[in-house]
Design a protein around this motif. Structure first.
Motif, PDB file in Angstrom:
ATOM      1  N   LYS A  78       1.113  -1.512  -0.461  1.00 40.54           N
ATOM      2  CA  LYS A  78      -0.308   0.319  -0.173  1.00 40.54           C
ATOM      3  C   LYS A  78       0.598   1.294   0.017  1.00 40.54           C
ATOM      4  O   LYS A  78       0.374   2.312  -0.237  1.00 40.54           O
ATOM      5  N   SER A  79       2.251   0.992   0.654  1.00 39.94           N
ATOM      6  CA  SER A  79       3.018   3.092   0.389  1.00 39.94           C
ATOM      7  C   SER A  79       3.317   3.193  -0.581  1.00 39.94           C
ATOM      8  O   SER A  79       3.622   4.289  -1.128  1.00 39.94           O
ATOM      9  N   SER A  80       3.375   1.997  -1.421  1.00 37.73           N
ATOM     10  CA  SER A  80       3.781   2.551  -2.528  1.00 37.73           C
ATOM     11  C   SER A  80       3.212   1.045  -4.050  1.00 37.73           C
ATOM     12  O   SER A  80       3.725  -0.322  -3.486  1.00 37.73           O
ATOM     13  N   ALA A  81       3.158   2.082  -4.926  1.00 37.66           N
ATOM     14  CA  ALA A  81       2.572   0.807  -5.904  1.00 37.66           C
ATOM     15  C   ALA A  81       3.806  -0.147  -6.352  1.00 37.66           C
ATOM     16  O   ALA A  81       3.843  -1.304  -7.142  1.00 37.66           O
ATOM     17  N   ARG A  82       5.318   0.346  -6.303  1.00 37.46           N
ATOM     18  CA  ARG A  82       6.444  -0.491  -6.299  1.00 37.46           C
ATOM     19  C   ARG A  82       6.520  -2.036  -5.709  1.00 37.46           C
ATOM     20  O   ARG A  82       7.036  -3.165  -7.014  1.00 37.46           O
ATOM     21  N   TRP A  83       5.901  -2.116  -4.678  1.00 38.72           N
ATOM     22  CA  TRP A  83       7.156  -3.314  -3.829  1.00 38.72           C
ATOM     23  C   TRP A  83       5.982  -4.839  -5.146  1.00 38.72           C
ATOM     24  O   TRP A  83       6.539  -5.719  -5.581  1.00 38.72           O
ATOM     25  N   GLU A  84       4.799  -4.622  -5.248  1.00 39.01           N
ATOM     26  CA  GLU A  84       3.828  -5.737  -5.949  1.00 39.01           C
ATOM     27  C   GLU A  84       4.532  -5.598  -7.417  1.00 39.01           C
ATOM     28  O   GLU A  84       4.313  -6.763  -8.043  1.00 39.01           O
ATOM     29  N   THR A  91      10.505   5.887  10.382  1.00 40.45           N
ATOM     30  CA  THR A  91      10.985   4.775  10.706  1.00 40.45           C
ATOM     31  C   THR A  91      11.637   4.051   9.118  1.00 40.45           C
ATOM     32  O   THR A  91      12.405   2.924   9.346  1.00 40.45           O
ATOM     33  N   ASP A  92      11.968   4.884   8.293  1.00 40.40           N
ATOM     34  CA  ASP A  92      12.497   4.104   7.104  1.00 40.40           C
ATOM     35  C   ASP A  92      13.598   5.111   6.768  1.00 40.40           C
ATOM     36  O   ASP A  92      13.068   6.792   6.879  1.00 40.40           O
ATOM     37  N   ASN A  93      14.679   4.615   6.812  1.00 36.43           N
ATOM     38  CA  ASN A  93      15.867   5.319   6.631  1.00 36.43           C
ATOM     39  C   ASN A  93      15.851   6.615   5.820  1.00 36.43           C
ATOM     40  O   ASN A  93      16.159   7.419   5.641  1.00 36.43           O
ATOM     41  N   ASN A  94      15.726   5.493   4.830  1.00 31.38           N
ATOM     42  CA  ASN A  94      15.311   5.991   2.817  1.00 31.38           C
ATOM     43  C   ASN A  94      14.901   7.429   3.493  1.00 31.38           C
ATOM     44  O   ASN A  94      14.808   8.494   2.314  1.00 31.38           O
ATOM     45  N   ALA A  95      13.202   7.711   4.203  1.00 30.98           N
ATOM     46  CA  ALA A  95      12.504   8.344   4.875  1.00 30.98           C
ATOM     47  C   ALA A  95      13.909  10.472   5.210  1.00 30.98           C
ATOM     48  O   ALA A  95      13.879  11.319   4.585  1.00 30.98           O
ATOM     49  N   ALA A 115       7.395  12.904  -0.321  1.00 31.19           N
ATOM     50  CA  ALA A 115       8.349  11.991  -0.645  1.00 31.19           C
ATOM     51  C   ALA A 115       7.810  11.033  -1.805  1.00 31.19           C
ATOM     52  O   ALA A 115       8.931  10.655  -2.577  1.00 31.19           O
ATOM     53  N   ASN A 116       6.409  10.753  -2.502  1.00 31.21           N
ATOM     54  CA  ASN A 116       6.584   9.909  -2.869  1.00 31.21           C
ATOM     55  C   ASN A 116       4.926   9.407  -3.568  1.00 31.21           C
ATOM     56  O   ASN A 116       4.372  10.595  -3.231  1.00 31.21           O
ATOM     57  N   ASP A 117       4.588   9.319  -5.028  1.00 34.38           N
ATOM     58  CA  ASP A 117       3.622   9.426  -5.463  1.00 34.38           C
ATOM     59  C   ASP A 117       1.642   9.517  -4.587  1.00 34.38           C
ATOM     60  O   ASP A 117       1.593   9.551  -5.250  1.00 34.38           O
ATOM     61  N   TYR A 125      12.259   8.913 -11.030  1.00 37.12           N
ATOM     62  CA  TYR A 125      12.038   7.151 -11.867  1.00 37.12           C
ATOM     63  C   TYR A 125      13.565   6.219 -11.211  1.00 37.12           C
ATOM     64  O   TYR A 125      14.294   7.060 -11.480  1.00 37.12           O
ATOM     65  N   LYS A 126      13.099   5.720 -10.702  1.00 39.40           N
ATOM     66  CA  LYS A 126      14.630   4.487  -9.811  1.00 39.40           C
ATOM     67  C   LYS A 126      14.254   2.954 -10.732  1.00 39.40           C
ATOM     68  O   LYS A 126      12.957   2.698 -10.794  1.00 39.40           O
ATOM     69  N   ALA A 127      15.447   2.944 -11.516  1.00 41.63           N
ATOM     70  CA  ALA A 127      14.981   1.728 -12.491  1.00 41.63           C
ATOM     71  C   ALA A 127      14.486   0.105 -11.558  1.00 41.63           C
ATOM     72  O   ALA A 127      16.184   0.070 -10.969  1.00 41.63           O
ATOM     73  N   GLN A 135       7.514  10.226  -6.462  1.00 40.30           N
ATOM     74  CA  GLN A 135       8.590   9.448  -6.379  1.00 40.30           C
ATOM     75  C   GLN A 135       7.595   7.699  -6.833  1.00 40.30           C
ATOM     76  O   GLN A 135       7.232   7.598  -6.559  1.00 40.30           O
ATOM     77  N   ASP A 136       8.681   7.258  -7.624  1.00 40.37           N
ATOM     78  CA  ASP A 136       8.421   5.984  -7.761  1.00 40.37           C
ATOM     79  C   ASP A 136       7.639   5.673  -9.320  1.00 40.37           C
ATOM     80  O   ASP A 136       7.932   4.794  -9.698  1.00 40.37           O
ATOM     81  N   ALA A 137       7.391   6.836  -9.880  1.00 41.38           N
ATOM     82  CA  ALA A 137       6.814   6.309 -11.212  1.00 41.38           C
ATOM     83  C   ALA A 137       6.410   5.468 -11.254  1.00 41.38           C
ATOM     84  O   ALA A 137       5.852   4.354 -12.181  1.00 41.38           O
ATOM     85  N   TYR A 144      17.665  -4.822   0.528  1.00 41.91           N
ATOM     86  CA  TYR A 144      16.542  -4.116  -0.163  1.00 41.91           C
ATOM     87  C   TYR A 144      16.015  -3.151   0.030  1.00 41.91           C
ATOM     88  O   TYR A 144      15.516  -2.714   0.355  1.00 41.91           O
ATOM     89  N   ASP A 145      16.919  -1.954  -0.727  1.00 38.94           N
ATOM     90  CA  ASP A 145      16.789  -0.330  -1.128  1.00 38.94           C
ATOM     91  C   ASP A 145      16.329  -0.176   0.018  1.00 38.94           C
ATOM     92  O   ASP A 145      16.647   1.437   0.347  1.00 38.94           O
ATOM     93  N   ARG A 146      16.041  -0.407   1.183  1.00 36.80           N
ATOM     94  CA  ARG A 146      16.536   0.537   3.337  1.00 36.80           C
ATOM     95  C   ARG A 146      17.036  -0.205   3.966  1.00 36.80           C
ATOM     96  O   ARG A 146      17.106  -1.730   4.205  1.00 36.80           O
ATOM     97  N   LEU A 147      18.153   0.432   3.640  1.00 41.99           N
ATOM     98  CA  LEU A 147      19.167   0.705   5.145  1.00 41.99           C
ATOM     99  C   LEU A 147      18.276   0.109   6.614  1.00 41.99           C
ATOM    100  O   LEU A 147      17.743   1.010   7.131  1.00 41.99           O
TER     101      LEU A 147
HETATM  102  C1  BGC Z   1      11.453   3.620  -0.433  1.00 43.36           C
HETATM  103  C2  BGC Z   1      10.477   4.219  -1.980  1.00 43.36           C
HETATM  104  C3  BGC Z   1       9.232   3.889  -0.830  1.00 43.36           C
HETATM  105  C4  BGC Z   1       8.821   3.853   0.204  1.00 43.36           C
HETATM  106  C5  BGC Z   1       6.898   3.661   0.581  1.00 43.36           C
HETATM  107  C6  BGC Z   1      11.084   3.767   0.561  1.00 43.36           C
HETATM  108  O1  BGC Z   1      12.085   3.035   1.196  1.00 43.36           O
HETATM  109  O2  BGC Z   1      12.929   4.206  -1.579  1.00 43.36           O
HETATM  110  O3  BGC Z   1      10.671   3.742  -3.346  1.00 43.36           O
HETATM  111  O4  BGC Z   1       7.608   4.860  -2.122  1.00 43.36           O
HETATM  112  O5  BGC Z   1       9.665   3.309   0.817  1.00 43.36           O
HETATM  113  O6  BGC Z   1       7.304   2.370   0.045  1.00 43.36           O
END
Ligand code: BGC
Length: 365
Positions: A48-54, A176-180, A237-239, A283-285, A263-265, A126-129
């Motif tokens: 739900k947080s982003s369409a990218r995962w699924e 709680t997400d280091n990426n944020a 911070a994202n789409d 866009y992140k490939a 973010q995430d296209a 993967y993706d998040r530290l």
């Molecule tokens: C990802 C983003 C994503 C967000 C929410 C971040 O850790 O890098 O691509 O939009 O989490 O899932």
């Protein structure tokens, strides 16, 4: 092993910092042990947080594992930390040689990584530290660069609309997400000098727990009320968060007038851009991210330790984590077509009946 090396080189990782094997005699990784048939477990965070995962990660990871001919198991914790740990336990019991996780927070992520390690299972963030974690590798994008593109995008769109002394609202990702944190440091590096120079004002600055899109709409509505409707630009911070803000702007007939980032296209984000309601996305490939992670995982399963040529400092654990960081790209109306050309989304997904006219205008044929 030589074959693996070539595969890695072809995805262009060498250009982004370099990735090379230590050599066949590198001694390998005691934990995974050489000679095992690779079986790779992946835990995705939610859908739900982003369409990218699924929509992207599952597909591209699957493709990478299939191409390499390894066994795999990809599951999704659906935002539930208990479920996340249960899946990890099941995967360890089922005999995965490598576990790749996208943590839901560093605490539970660390518990999972440490447990896997104690059971002889190698791990990848993967993706998040995972702060304070113990993963062998971290594979992601340059997330400060992602935030910079968002900050620059907002400045560009406000400039094009000729907005004077704009009031900016931040809709940050999950605390709680280091990426944020990294995204924010990126967009702050562009926007803070403008706040300091009183060129822009910061009207609101809120984090959205768990990147929850529904909560984001409530938060943005409160921001709009609190400022008496005086918000001229939204750094979302994202789409998903961007779309939440757009839904409230629509309710107030402000959509299209107030630039919103993303973010995430995602298909929805790209459609919002084409319709003029969203300023930009990043866009992140994911295909490259999945391929890099898959190559490293397969190496670990075979007892190889590949050099990534780059490390990231874990601010909590103080470790230098071997990392692959790929390069993000800003997307505006003019280059939505690049995301389609890259095979990330299809024209059919984007150019549905309601968007056909916008697709033509943007040169998507
Ligand atoms: C990802 C983003 C994503 C967000 C929410 C971040 O850790 O890098 O691509 O939009 O989490 O899932």
């Amino acid at each position: 092993m030589r074959k693996g090396l070539l595969t890695i080189a072809t995805v262009g990782l060498l250009a982004t910092g370099g990735l090379a094997a230590c050599g066949d005699d590198s001694g390998g990784n005691d934990q995974a042990g050489s000679g095992q048939t690779p079986k790779i477990g992946v835990i995705l965070p939610d859908s739900k947080s982003s369409a990218r995962w699924e929509g992207a990660d599952r597909k591209f990871l699957q493709e990478a594992f299939e191409a390499a001919g390894v066994e795999y198991d990809i599951q999704n914790a659906q935002g539930d930390k208990t479920q996340f740990q249960t899946i990890a336990d099941q995967m360890i019991t089922s005999g995965v040689t490598v576990l790749m996780i996208v943590n839901l927070d560093s605490g539970t992520g660390k518990a999972v990584l440490d447990k896997a390690k104690s059971q002889g299972v190698a791990t990848i963030d993967y993706d998040r530290l995972t702060l304070g974690g113990s993963a062998e590798y971290y594979v992601s994008f340059d997330n400060v660069a992602v935030g910079k593109l968002q900050g620059e995008g907002l400045v560009k769109c406000l400039g094009e609309k000729n907005v004077k002394s704009p009031a900016i609202a931040y809709l940050n990702g999950s605390p709680t997400d280091n990426n944020a944190t990294l995204f924010k440091s990126g967009y702050d590096s562009v926007l803070k000098p403008k706040f300091d120079a009183k060129e822009y004002t910061k009207a609101a600055d809120d984090a959205v727990p768990d990147w929850d899109n529904a909560q984001a709409a409530t938060i943005f509505e409160q921001q709009l009320t609190k400022t008496g409707g005086k918000i001229d630009g939204v750094l979302a911070a994202n789409d998903g968060l961007g779309n939440a803000a757009i839904s409230i702007l629509k309710k107030n007939k402000l959509n299209g007038r107030v630039p919103v980032t993303g973010q995430d296209a995602t298909p929805e984000g790209l459609q919002n851009i084409l319709a003029g309601d969203q300023c930009m996305t990043v866009y992140k490939a994911v295909k490259e991210e999945a391929k890099a992670a898959s190559d490293l995982a397969i190496g670990l399963a075979k007892g190889e330790r590949k050099e990534t040529g780059q490390t990231v400092k874990d601010p909590e654990g103080g470790r230098d984590v071997p990392s692959v960081l790929l390069t993000p790209k800003a997307i505006y109306k003019e280059n939505v077509k690049d995301v389609i050309a890259d095979g990330y989304v299809t024209k059919d997904e984007i150019c549905t009946e309601a968007y056909a006219k916008f697709c033509t205008e943007a040169g998507i044929s």
